[in-house]
Design a protein around this motif. Sequence first.
Motif, PDB file in Angstrom:
ATOM      1  N   GLN A  88       1.186  -0.914   0.118  1.00 17.60           N
ATOM      2  CA  GLN A  88       0.086  -0.394  -0.349  1.00 17.60           C
ATOM      3  C   GLN A  88       0.620   1.297  -0.061  1.00 17.60           C
ATOM      4  OE1 GLN A  88      -2.553   0.420   3.204  1.00 17.60           O
ATOM      5  NE2 GLN A  88      -2.720   2.289   2.732  1.00 17.60           N
ATOM      6  N   PRO A  89       1.567   1.301  -1.439  1.00 17.69           N
ATOM      7  CA  PRO A  89       2.247   2.966  -1.555  1.00 17.69           C
ATOM      8  C   PRO A  89       1.055   3.865  -1.319  1.00 17.69           C
ATOM      9  CG  PRO A  89       1.894   1.880  -3.185  1.00 17.69           C
ATOM     10  CD  PRO A  89       1.635   1.196  -2.938  1.00 17.69           C
ATOM     11  N   ALA A  90       1.491   5.195  -0.845  1.00 17.22           N
ATOM     12  CA  ALA A  90       0.560   6.513  -1.187  1.00 17.22           C
ATOM     13  C   ALA A  90      -0.010   6.266  -2.690  1.00 17.22           C
ATOM     14  CB  ALA A  90       0.888   7.518  -1.217  1.00 17.22           C
ATOM     15  N   VAL A  91      -1.863   6.501  -2.354  1.00 19.84           N
ATOM     16  CA  VAL A  91      -2.838   6.762  -3.013  1.00 19.84           C
ATOM     17  C   VAL A  91      -2.995   5.502  -3.533  1.00 19.84           C
ATOM     18  CG1 VAL A  91      -3.770   7.279  -5.702  1.00 19.84           C
ATOM     19  CG2 VAL A  91      -2.238   9.415  -3.842  1.00 19.84           C
ATOM     20  N   SER A  92      -2.374   4.226  -4.313  1.00 17.81           N
ATOM     21  CA  SER A  92      -2.118   3.636  -5.637  1.00 17.81           C
ATOM     22  C   SER A  92      -1.920   2.171  -4.810  1.00 17.81           C
ATOM     23  CB  SER A  92      -1.574   3.436  -6.504  1.00 17.81           C
ATOM     24  OG  SER A  92      -1.664   4.788  -7.541  1.00 17.81           O
ATOM     25  N   TYR A  93      -2.229   1.158  -4.856  1.00 15.24           N
ATOM     26  CA  TYR A  93      -1.714   0.358  -4.928  1.00 15.24           C
ATOM     27  C   TYR A  93      -1.430  -1.427  -5.753  1.00 15.24           C
ATOM     28  CZ  TYR A  93      -4.713   2.205  -0.974  1.00 15.24           C
ATOM     29  OH  TYR A  93      -5.127   3.355  -0.182  1.00 15.24           O
ATOM     30  N   GLN A  94      -0.681  -1.859  -5.331  1.00 12.28           N
ATOM     31  CA  GLN A  94      -0.421  -3.307  -5.757  1.00 12.28           C
ATOM     32  C   GLN A  94      -0.227  -4.539  -6.311  1.00 12.28           C
ATOM     33  OE1 GLN A  94       4.420  -2.560  -7.413  1.00 12.28           O
ATOM     34  NE2 GLN A  94       2.951  -4.105  -9.497  1.00 12.28           N
ATOM     35  N   ASN A  95      -1.177  -5.420  -6.355  1.00 15.15           N
ATOM     36  CA  ASN A  95      -0.898  -6.591  -5.976  1.00 15.15           C
ATOM     37  C   ASN A  95       0.397  -7.488  -6.247  1.00 15.15           C
ATOM     38  OD1 ASN A  95      -2.268  -8.912  -4.692  1.00 15.15           O
ATOM     39  ND2 ASN A  95      -2.276  -9.956  -6.579  1.00 15.15           N
ATOM     40  N   ALA A 124      -5.080   5.155   3.588  1.00 13.25           N
ATOM     41  CA  ALA A 124      -5.914   4.357   2.814  1.00 13.25           C
ATOM     42  C   ALA A 124      -6.235   2.626   2.726  1.00 13.25           C
ATOM     43  CB  ALA A 124      -5.971   4.835   1.326  1.00 13.25           C
ATOM     44  N   GLY A 125      -6.199   2.482   4.137  1.00 11.45           N
ATOM     45  CA  GLY A 125      -6.127   1.352   3.277  1.00 11.45           C
ATOM     46  C   GLY A 125      -7.544   0.486   3.607  1.00 11.45           C
ATOM     47  N   PHE A 126      -9.198   1.570   3.929  1.00 17.88           N
ATOM     48  CA  PHE A 126      -9.756   0.930   3.404  1.00 17.88           C
ATOM     49  C   PHE A 126      -9.802   0.143   2.096  1.00 17.88           C
ATOM     50  CE2 PHE A 126     -12.819   2.952   7.022  1.00 17.88           C
ATOM     51  CZ  PHE A 126     -11.968   1.861   7.958  1.00 17.88           C
ATOM     52  N   ASP A 127      -9.411   1.044   1.077  1.00 22.57           N
ATOM     53  CA  ASP A 127      -9.287   0.736  -0.074  1.00 22.57           C
ATOM     54  C   ASP A 127      -8.537  -0.314  -0.463  1.00 22.57           C
ATOM     55  OD1 ASP A 127     -10.902   3.098  -1.212  1.00 22.57           O
ATOM     56  OD2 ASP A 127      -9.450   3.988  -1.957  1.00 22.57           O
ATOM     57  N   ALA A 128      -7.665  -0.754   0.352  1.00 19.72           N
ATOM     58  CA  ALA A 128      -7.184  -1.380   0.152  1.00 19.72           C
ATOM     59  C   ALA A 128      -7.025  -2.752   0.605  1.00 19.72           C
ATOM     60  CB  ALA A 128      -5.935  -1.457   0.522  1.00 19.72           C
ATOM     61  N   ILE A 129      -7.877  -2.377   1.597  1.00 17.42           N
ATOM     62  CA  ILE A 129      -8.752  -3.651   2.104  1.00 17.42           C
ATOM     63  C   ILE A 129     -10.109  -4.161   1.434  1.00 17.42           C
ATOM     64  CG2 ILE A 129     -10.120  -4.639   4.044  1.00 17.42           C
ATOM     65  CD1 ILE A 129      -8.555  -3.110   6.088  1.00 17.42           C
ATOM     66  N   MET A 130     -10.637  -3.634   0.842  1.00 20.67           N
ATOM     67  CA  MET A 130     -12.007  -3.592  -0.354  1.00 20.67           C
ATOM     68  C   MET A 130     -11.497  -4.049  -0.999  1.00 20.67           C
ATOM     69  SD  MET A 130     -15.034  -2.936  -0.993  1.00 20.67           S
ATOM     70  CE  MET A 130     -15.615  -1.947   0.133  1.00 20.67           C
ATOM     71  N   GLN A 131     -10.052  -4.237  -2.250  1.00 21.35           N
ATOM     72  CA  GLN A 131     -10.325  -4.595  -3.559  1.00 21.35           C
ATOM     73  C   GLN A 131      -9.631  -6.018  -3.081  1.00 21.35           C
ATOM     74  OE1 GLN A 131      -9.735  -3.575  -6.494  1.00 21.35           O
ATOM     75  NE2 GLN A 131     -11.622  -2.376  -5.582  1.00 21.35           N
ATOM     76  N   ALA A 132      -8.822  -5.972  -1.986  1.00 21.47           N
ATOM     77  CA  ALA A 132      -8.760  -7.757  -1.107  1.00 21.47           C
ATOM     78  C   ALA A 132      -9.565  -8.305  -1.568  1.00 21.47           C
ATOM     79  CB  ALA A 132      -7.496  -7.525  -0.616  1.00 21.47           C
ATOM     80  N   ALA A 133     -10.598  -8.309  -1.029  1.00 22.94           N
ATOM     81  CA  ALA A 133     -11.533  -8.977  -0.716  1.00 22.94           C
ATOM     82  C   ALA A 133     -12.318  -8.802  -1.811  1.00 22.94           C
ATOM     83  CB  ALA A 133     -12.622  -7.924   0.678  1.00 22.94           C
ATOM     84  N   SER A 152      -0.052  -1.150  10.184  1.00 21.05           N
ATOM     85  CA  SER A 152      -0.467  -0.169   9.728  1.00 21.05           C
ATOM     86  C   SER A 152       0.098   0.963  10.989  1.00 21.05           C
ATOM     87  CB  SER A 152      -1.507   0.632   9.235  1.00 21.05           C
ATOM     88  OG  SER A 152      -1.666   2.258   9.172  1.00 21.05           O
ATOM     89  N   ASP A 153       0.800   2.209  10.731  1.00 21.61           N
ATOM     90  CA  ASP A 153       0.687   3.011  12.006  1.00 21.61           C
ATOM     91  C   ASP A 153       0.350   4.161  12.355  1.00 21.61           C
ATOM     92  OD1 ASP A 153       2.016   4.255   9.828  1.00 21.61           O
ATOM     93  OD2 ASP A 153       3.487   4.936  10.802  1.00 21.61           O
ATOM     94  N   ASP A 154      -0.765   4.271  11.414  1.00 24.17           N
ATOM     95  CA  ASP A 154      -2.099   5.541  11.316  1.00 24.17           C
ATOM     96  C   ASP A 154      -3.299   4.918  11.354  1.00 24.17           C
ATOM     97  OD1 ASP A 154      -2.086   8.467  11.258  1.00 24.17           O
ATOM     98  OD2 ASP A 154      -0.613   8.763  10.544  1.00 24.17           O
ATOM     99  N   THR A 155      -4.163   6.118  11.483  1.00 25.71           N
ATOM    100  CA  THR A 155      -5.648   6.312  11.445  1.00 25.71           C
ATOM    101  C   THR A 155      -5.976   5.905   9.821  1.00 25.71           C
ATOM    102  OG1 THR A 155      -5.909   8.059  11.500  1.00 25.71           O
ATOM    103  CG2 THR A 155      -5.883   6.811  13.110  1.00 25.71           C
ATOM    104  N   PHE A 156      -7.193   5.874  10.046  1.00 26.38           N
ATOM    105  CA  PHE A 156      -7.611   5.226   8.129  1.00 26.38           C
ATOM    106  C   PHE A 156      -8.357   6.639   7.817  1.00 26.38           C
ATOM    107  CE2 PHE A 156      -9.286   3.047  12.038  1.00 26.38           C
ATOM    108  CZ  PHE A 156     -10.666   3.870  12.308  1.00 26.38           C
ATOM    109  N   HIS A 157      -8.678   6.846   6.252  1.00 25.50           N
ATOM    110  CA  HIS A 157      -9.839   7.481   5.502  1.00 25.50           C
ATOM    111  C   HIS A 157     -11.469   6.920   5.877  1.00 25.50           C
ATOM    112  CE1 HIS A 157      -7.352  11.131   4.908  1.00 25.50           C
ATOM    113  NE2 HIS A 157      -6.207   9.916   3.928  1.00 25.50           N
ATOM    114  N   ILE A 158     -12.578   7.724   5.612  1.00 24.62           N
ATOM    115  CA  ILE A 158     -13.091   6.695   5.210  1.00 24.62           C
ATOM    116  C   ILE A 158     -14.125   7.591   4.121  1.00 24.62           C
ATOM    117  CG2 ILE A 158     -13.852   5.916   8.510  1.00 24.62           C
ATOM    118  CD1 ILE A 158     -15.054   7.919   8.892  1.00 24.62           C
TER     119      ILE A 158
END
Length: 395
Positions: A88-95, A124-133, A152-158
């Motif tokens: 999970q880098p910034a903005v984008s995510y890569q499998n 933006a962990g919610f984006d990453a978790i959603m795509q993983a699911a 993670s070491d920080d909170t999350f965007h909703i």
Amino acid sequence: MNKELSNSPGNEVQLKPQNIRIPLRLGVPQTFKVSFKRAEGYPIDLYYLMDLSFSMADDLDTIKKLSQDIIETLRGFTKNIRIAVRCQPAVSYQNILSLTPNADDFKREVSKQRISANLDSPEAGFDAIMQAAVCKDEIGWKNVTKILVYTSDDTFHIAGDGRLAGIYKPHDGQCHLNQSGFYDGTKFDYPSIGHLARVLTANNIQLIFAVTKNISSAYEELRKMIPQSVVGVLESDSSNVVQLITNAYNGLAVSYQAHCGEGPTPWSSRGECKDIKISQQEKLEFHLSVQGISDKLKVTVEMQCKCECGRDEPSSPHCSDVILSCDPGFRGQRCCEQSKDVDSLETKCRQGNSSQLCNGHGSCECGECLCHRNFKGRHCECDDSICEQNQKLCS
């Protein structure tokens, strides 16, 4: 037909029965027995989602070591393990690595990861978790025990935070990975907590948050809103997170889904149908699922809304004391009072010129007094409770 519990590889049956039908009457509880036996060596799919934002620089070595400890722990449960990595880098995510049984590939890909820059504090962990699911084919999920570890070491965007960047379109809950495994986080707003919880439960994925101590309280609150999720604090030896994975595999969490006539409800810890009218539907259906396995139990509830009184018996001798209804023109407990004769029948229940029926101590049925409690006599004029005082019986 219900199957017996089985430990046969590829044909495991861990929940019995699979179908049950029960009659249910208002106010009368029913119980039924369900047997569960975890199959030995049941397969595990584990997805390792790493936050590689710059703030994780000092935790990256811990995360890399954690991945190796996870593999060793899982091998203690089953030899049938598949593991995947996503960054999970910034903005984008890569499998980076789809689910694979090759543990060396997993270790190698995790060890190669490097941090990237932060754009803002919440992740933006919610984006990453959603795509993983939801990206089942791209990730390679199978119908086995599914565990997703998010570090993670920080909170999350909703949901709603995307407006700060001019992103108003709600997340559609679909897979949007391109051919390279990237997800562009600028097209949709972040998923809501409720949306994420429904997707994870529907796909039978158990979520483990492995986070730093400073933000663990925020994830503890989040855990309460996502069924069967757990939180562990990242530590140097990672033993607590490994223990959470152990608990996830050995634990027994049950979810329910209700089919109430307008489509199924989301899976949750409680299954219920609301506002069901008696004339609307006489059969309801509930599904029971154990977290981490594919087996499900279908419970069909047959609502018993009518009395099984058998065929009608006109003028039945059994209706002299208790009845359900009277023929037209009759009323009372014994169906003997015709509406046109009420006055003449009530006259027989009055003593002398009294205006009260049965002296106020009984009810008038068919021209006869049915006395209450201790009262006796043709018009309920005698009270047996005072006979000891008068030292004589009423007559």
